[in-house]
Design a protein around this motif. Sequence first.
Motif, short mmCIF file in Angstrom:
data_model
loop_
_atom_site.label_atom_id
_atom_site.label_comp_id
_atom_site.label_asym_id
_atom_site.label_seq_id
_atom_site.Cartn_x
_atom_site.Cartn_y
_atom_site.Cartn_z
N MET A 13 0.83 -1.21 0.00
CA MET A 13 0.00 0.00 0.00
C MET A 13 0.87 1.26 0.00
SD MET A 13 -3.03 -0.97 -0.51
CE MET A 13 -3.75 0.69 -0.40
N GLU A 14 1.98 1.22 0.73
CA GLU A 14 2.90 2.37 0.71
C GLU A 14 3.43 2.60 -0.70
OE1 GLU A 14 6.01 1.49 3.47
OE2 GLU A 14 4.71 1.76 5.24
N LEU A 15 3.79 1.51 -1.38
CA LEU A 15 4.35 1.64 -2.72
C LEU A 15 3.29 2.07 -3.74
CD1 LEU A 15 6.69 -1.47 -2.72
CD2 LEU A 15 7.38 0.93 -2.73
N LEU A 16 2.07 1.55 -3.60
CA LEU A 16 1.01 1.96 -4.52
C LEU A 16 0.68 3.44 -4.30
CD1 LEU A 16 -1.24 -1.23 -4.43
CD2 LEU A 16 0.17 -0.42 -6.33
N GLU A 17 0.77 3.89 -3.07
CA GLU A 17 0.61 5.32 -2.77
C GLU A 17 1.72 6.11 -3.45
OE1 GLU A 17 -1.28 8.47 -1.41
OE2 GLU A 17 -1.94 6.56 -0.55
N ARG A 18 2.93 5.59 -3.33
CA ARG A 18 4.10 6.28 -3.89
C ARG A 18 4.00 6.43 -5.40
NH1 ARG A 18 9.85 3.61 -2.44
NH2 ARG A 18 11.18 4.61 -3.96
N VAL A 19 3.46 5.41 -6.08
CA VAL A 19 3.33 5.51 -7.54
C VAL A 19 1.97 6.07 -7.97
CG1 VAL A 19 4.99 3.64 -7.91
CG2 VAL A 19 2.54 3.11 -7.88
N GLY A 20 1.16 6.47 -6.98
CA GLY A 20 -0.05 7.22 -7.28
C GLY A 20 -1.28 6.41 -7.65
N ILE A 21 -1.31 5.11 -7.26
CA ILE A 21 -2.49 4.31 -7.61
C ILE A 21 -3.01 3.50 -6.42
CG2 ILE A 21 -2.10 4.13 -10.10
CD1 ILE A 21 -0.86 1.34 -9.54
N ALA A 22 -2.84 4.01 -5.21
CA ALA A 22 -3.34 3.30 -4.03
C ALA A 22 -4.85 3.05 -4.13
CB ALA A 22 -3.00 4.07 -2.76
N ASN A 23 -5.55 3.95 -4.78
CA ASN A 23 -7.01 3.81 -4.91
C ASN A 23 -7.42 2.71 -5.89
OD1 ASN A 23 -6.01 5.27 -7.08
ND2 ASN A 23 -7.86 6.49 -7.32
N GLN A 24 -6.44 2.11 -6.58
CA GLN A 24 -6.74 1.02 -7.53
C GLN A 24 -6.37 -0.35 -6.97
OE1 GLN A 24 -8.16 1.99 -10.40
NE2 GLN A 24 -7.85 4.16 -9.96
N ALA A 25 -6.00 -0.42 -5.69
CA ALA A 25 -5.39 -1.63 -5.13
C ALA A 25 -6.25 -2.88 -5.30
CB ALA A 25 -5.07 -1.42 -3.65
N GLU A 26 -7.56 -2.74 -5.16
CA GLU A 26 -8.44 -3.93 -5.21
C GLU A 26 -8.93 -4.25 -6.62
OE1 GLU A 26 -8.56 -5.80 -2.72
OE2 GLU A 26 -7.71 -4.42 -1.24
N LYS A 27 -8.50 -3.49 -7.60
CA LYS A 27 -8.92 -3.76 -8.98
C LYS A 27 -7.99 -4.78 -9.63
CE LYS A 27 -11.16 0.67 -9.92
NZ LYS A 27 -11.11 1.90 -10.71
N TYR A 28 -8.46 -5.31 -10.75
CA TYR A 28 -7.66 -6.25 -11.53
C TYR A 28 -6.96 -5.49 -12.66
CZ TYR A 28 -9.85 -9.98 -8.93
OH TYR A 28 -10.26 -10.80 -7.91
N PRO A 29 -5.84 -6.02 -13.16
CA PRO A 29 -5.10 -5.28 -14.19
C PRO A 29 -5.95 -4.80 -15.36
CG PRO A 29 -3.77 -7.10 -13.41
CD PRO A 29 -5.11 -7.23 -12.72
N ALA A 30 -6.87 -5.63 -15.83
CA ALA A 30 -7.68 -5.24 -17.00
C ALA A 30 -8.56 -4.02 -16.73
CB ALA A 30 -8.55 -6.42 -17.45
#
Length: 251
Positions: free
Chosen positions: A127-144
């Motif tokens: 979550m820290e890293l997803l925040e750092r790259v600006g997509i923490a709000n997408q964490a529960e989504k799938y790549p597609a």
Amino acid sequence: MSTETAAPPMIKATAVNKYFGDLHVLKDIDFEVPRGQVVVVLGPSGSGKSTLCRAINRLEPINSGQIEVDGKPLPAEGKALAALRADVGMVFQQFNLFAHKTILENVTLGPTKVRRASAAEARTLAMELLERVGIANQAEKYPAQLSGGQQQRAAIARALAMKPKVMLFDEPTSALDPEMVQEVLDTMTSLADEGMTMLVVTHEMGFARRAAHRVIFMSDGEIVEDTNPNDFFTDPKSERAKDFLGKILTH
């Protein structure tokens, strides 16, 4: 005076040669990437840039010469090679995310499986890293469900989750729509600003000018120039580099 010897370069290539059949794709390659430096590899298609990048974590075996990472020669196979790959983060053109796992699961997989982190530790880091790259709000989504730019930033977070010593980027923006390129380059620039050692194969001249400590220019499997960005872009020494820049910078 300190009695300690200076730390070895993070990457060192010595007399590296690579053939695909009769095609000599890397010709006596010598270079170093010191710790904390961002080295950008430029050159026309087919110059050997991606092969060089892939050779550094042994996705491509070399025919002769030696590559060292953090002072140690590349292991041939087995556990030592797996350990090396854990220390060398790699981001490709294609995002290579697991389609059936969420973004969070993609990022936590390496730390739990390879680094033996607990699920809670891995989740916190992810979550820290997803925040750092600006997509923490997408964490529960799938790549597609994500845009190409978001998927590539997730791939960067996944590589960073392994706490690598060095990051390799092989054309990380070439598969993206133009409007998504900048968000990925911004993420990479912030990594560079934080002191991450990086080797970046790219066509993005603006990134090379802004973020690189050094530019390596390759053509026909050889390193033709190895210099600072300002000198490369304003005063290239070789005809091949002048020709390359003439074609790229006039578009």
